[in-house]
Design a protein around this motif. Structure first.
Motif, mmCIF file in Angstrom:
data_model
loop_
_atom_site.group_PDB
_atom_site.id
_atom_site.type_symbol
_atom_site.label_atom_id
_atom_site.label_comp_id
_atom_site.label_asym_id
_atom_site.label_seq_id
_atom_site.Cartn_x
_atom_site.Cartn_y
_atom_site.Cartn_z
ATOM 1 N N GLY A 216 59.649 94.988 64.948
ATOM 2 C CA GLY A 216 58.983 93.692 64.869
ATOM 3 C C GLY A 216 58.413 93.452 63.489
ATOM 4 N N TYR A 220 59.389 90.367 61.066
ATOM 5 C CA TYR A 220 58.355 89.439 60.619
ATOM 6 C C TYR A 220 58.210 89.468 59.100
ATOM 7 N N LEU A 253 59.255 89.384 69.547
ATOM 8 C CA LEU A 253 58.730 90.636 69.013
ATOM 9 C C LEU A 253 57.970 91.351 70.129
ATOM 10 N N PRO A 256 54.861 94.598 68.687
ATOM 11 C CA PRO A 256 55.067 94.695 67.239
ATOM 12 C C PRO A 256 53.905 95.404 66.551
ATOM 13 N N PHE A 263 49.839 87.085 60.758
ATOM 14 C CA PHE A 263 50.147 85.965 61.648
ATOM 15 C C PHE A 263 49.184 84.807 61.466
ATOM 16 N N LEU A 285 58.823 81.474 68.515
ATOM 17 C CA LEU A 285 58.365 82.842 68.289
ATOM 18 C C LEU A 285 57.549 83.277 69.501
ATOM 19 N N ILE A 287 55.534 86.709 70.898
ATOM 20 C CA ILE A 287 55.044 88.067 70.681
ATOM 21 C C ILE A 287 54.559 88.602 72.015
ATOM 22 N N THR A 289 52.942 91.919 73.957
ATOM 23 C CA THR A 289 52.275 93.206 73.752
ATOM 24 C C THR A 289 51.701 93.713 75.061
ATOM 25 N N GLY A 345 49.074 91.785 68.556
ATOM 26 C CA GLY A 345 49.022 91.601 70.008
ATOM 27 C C GLY A 345 47.724 92.024 70.651
ATOM 28 N N TYR A 405 54.682 78.868 69.201
ATOM 29 C CA TYR A 405 54.351 80.245 68.846
ATOM 30 C C TYR A 405 53.457 80.838 69.932
ATOM 31 N N ASN A 407 51.634 84.173 71.662
ATOM 32 C CA ASN A 407 51.157 85.548 71.499
ATOM 33 C C ASN A 407 50.662 86.002 72.867
#
Length: 445
Positions: A216, A220, A253, A256, A263, A285, A287, A289, A345, A405, A407
């Motif tokens: 990741g 990125y 990702l 990551p 970010f 995108l 992310i 985690t 994350g 985006y 997260n």
């Protein structure tokens, strides 16, 4: 006598380290296309066609890099580009690239390769359903596995000390040859436009990037500035406001290993004006985690504490976007130092969603899910909860609907730890994100 023993001891330790170094040589040296049918086939092949009952499911190419981000065997890239460009020139394609993380490589038998093959096979299956529903030819599935030295030591347990060495290498690899590779891969999905302008409006070729752990960080580092630049092109204040573009069509990702400060700019831009995103704005995108990823939760900030000890950090002015009819924004001040020490994350201020088991079974018939999943995303409201195949994506109420985006904090039932990334639910969720972001728009008509 003691001196000789010390010399022999140092020599033995040096020999141990040298003998325990992970390979510097490329694993995929055969450039002839190989037919892959079962595990163990094509172990040295850089380009392969996976088939079942004489039907091609997907193609898979390998590109490998050294610790300086240079191509270990440049012919791998050239061979892949030549073959994939020919295919994309006359066919719509879905190109999926995976970058592995810590402790992995392009070595035959690596578990990440087997898992990536399974994902490509499932994507091929999904593409067969969607194309039949839409009355079009299925897109060719093109896979790319980017290999680098995920370990500098191959000695079990001792290789855990390579965490910070590999972090530095991941960013270096991403900023060098991988950037060139990803840009050229993005050109592949657009090659049909240049060949046949009359057909360009109907080009359904798409590109997806997936990276795990330091993979990741590789991705990125490669595309961070490109993402920012392309988002700025869509912002308010220009002559028009359009959908936010990303790199390719979707970047995912998983666990990551890079700091939240990297970010920060993209997060701030996406929150600016608390803009209303159009119904056809798709994720760019994501992310993901795990809440139990202790490698990035604890080891990461411990290492960053020492590497940033002498750096000065200020406060960052950020805000959440509140529901329509409220005061609009909720200002907050973010510690730049904390953002520079915390993995993206695990930085709570920048989290946007959670992914957890659905309260009731939401396993859907394939035909219904494929028709419905894009509509779920397009029609979501503020702080929405979206039920996918066995999972629920819940907004934390901090961003506007359809912010491209995401997260996401993932429940440990889906991902338990740093390397548990190929579970059924996570793979299904990634598959559904790919459907949302890459299926031709006629799917929602």
């Amino acid at each position: 006598m003691i001196t000789h023993l010390l010399q022999w001891g140092l020599a033995f330790q040096l020999l141990l380290v040298i003998s325990g170094c992970a390979s510097y040589q490329p694993y995929r040296t055969d450039l002839l296309t190989c037919q892959y049918q079962k595990e163990g086939d094509c172990n040295k092949s850089a380009i392969q066609v996976a088939s079942h009952k004489k039907k091609a499911l997907y193609r898979l190419a390998f590109v490998e890099f050294d610790d300086q981000g240079q191509f270990q065997k440049p012919e791998q890239l050239n061979t892949m580009l030549n073959e994939y460009q020919k295919i994309a020139g006359t066919n719509d394609v879905l190109l999926v690239t995976f970058v592995h993380g810590w402790h992995h490589s392009a070595q035959p038998g690596d578990g990440n390769i087997a898992s990536f093959r399974r994902l490509l096979s499932h994507i091929s299956e999904v593409e067969g359903y969607t194309s039949a529903q839409q009355g079009r030819e299925p897109r060719k599935i093109l896979g790319v596995y980017i290999g680098w030295r995920g370990d500098s030591l191959a000695i079990p347990y001792l290789n855990t000390i390579t965490f910070w060495d590999r972090k530095s290498t991941a960013h270096k690899v991403g900023q060098q040859g991988v950037t060139e590779t990803l840009v050229k891969l993005e050109e592949i999905v657009n090659v049909k436009k240049g060949i046949d302008e009359a057909d360009s409006a109907h080009n359904s070729s798409r590109m997806v990037l997936i990276g795990h752990s330091f993979g990741g960080a590789v991705i990125y580092s490669s595309i961070q500035n490109i993402l920012v630049d392309r988002f700025v092109d869509s912002r308010q204040g220009k002559t028009y406001q359009g959908n936010a573009n990303g790199f390719g069509d979707l970047v995912v990702l998983v666990n990551p290993a890079f700091e939240a400060l990297r970010f920060s700019t993209l997060y701030n831009l996406s929150q600016e004006y608390c803009r209303d995103y159009f119904r056809n704005q798709v994720p760019k995108l994501a992310i993901l985690t795990s809440e139990t990823d202790f490698a990035t939760r604890y080891a990461f900030p411990a290492g960053r504490f020492f590497s940033t000890f002498f750096e000065a950090h200020g406060k960052l002015d950020r805000h959440y976007c509140l529901a329509p009819g409220s005061k609009g924004i909720d200002p907050m001040r973010v510690s730049g130092g904390e953002a520079d020490r915390t993995a993206v994350g695990h930085f709570d201020s920048y989290l946007t969603h959670t992914l957890s088991p659905a309260p009731v079974s939401t396993t859907l018939e394939k035909s219904f899910r494929l028709k419905n999943v894009q509509t779920l995303w397009a029609t979501q409201n503020y702080a929405a909860s979206l039920d996918f195949d066995g999972s629920r994506l819940k907004s934390l109420g901090r961003t506007s609907p359809r912010n491209p985006y995401l997260n996401i904090k993932v429940d440990k039932q889906f991902m338990d730890g740093h390397n548990d990334i190929w579970g059924k639910e996570v793979e299904s969720f990634i598959r559904d994100l790919i459907i949302i972001s890459t299926t031709p728009s006629s799917q929602t008509k």
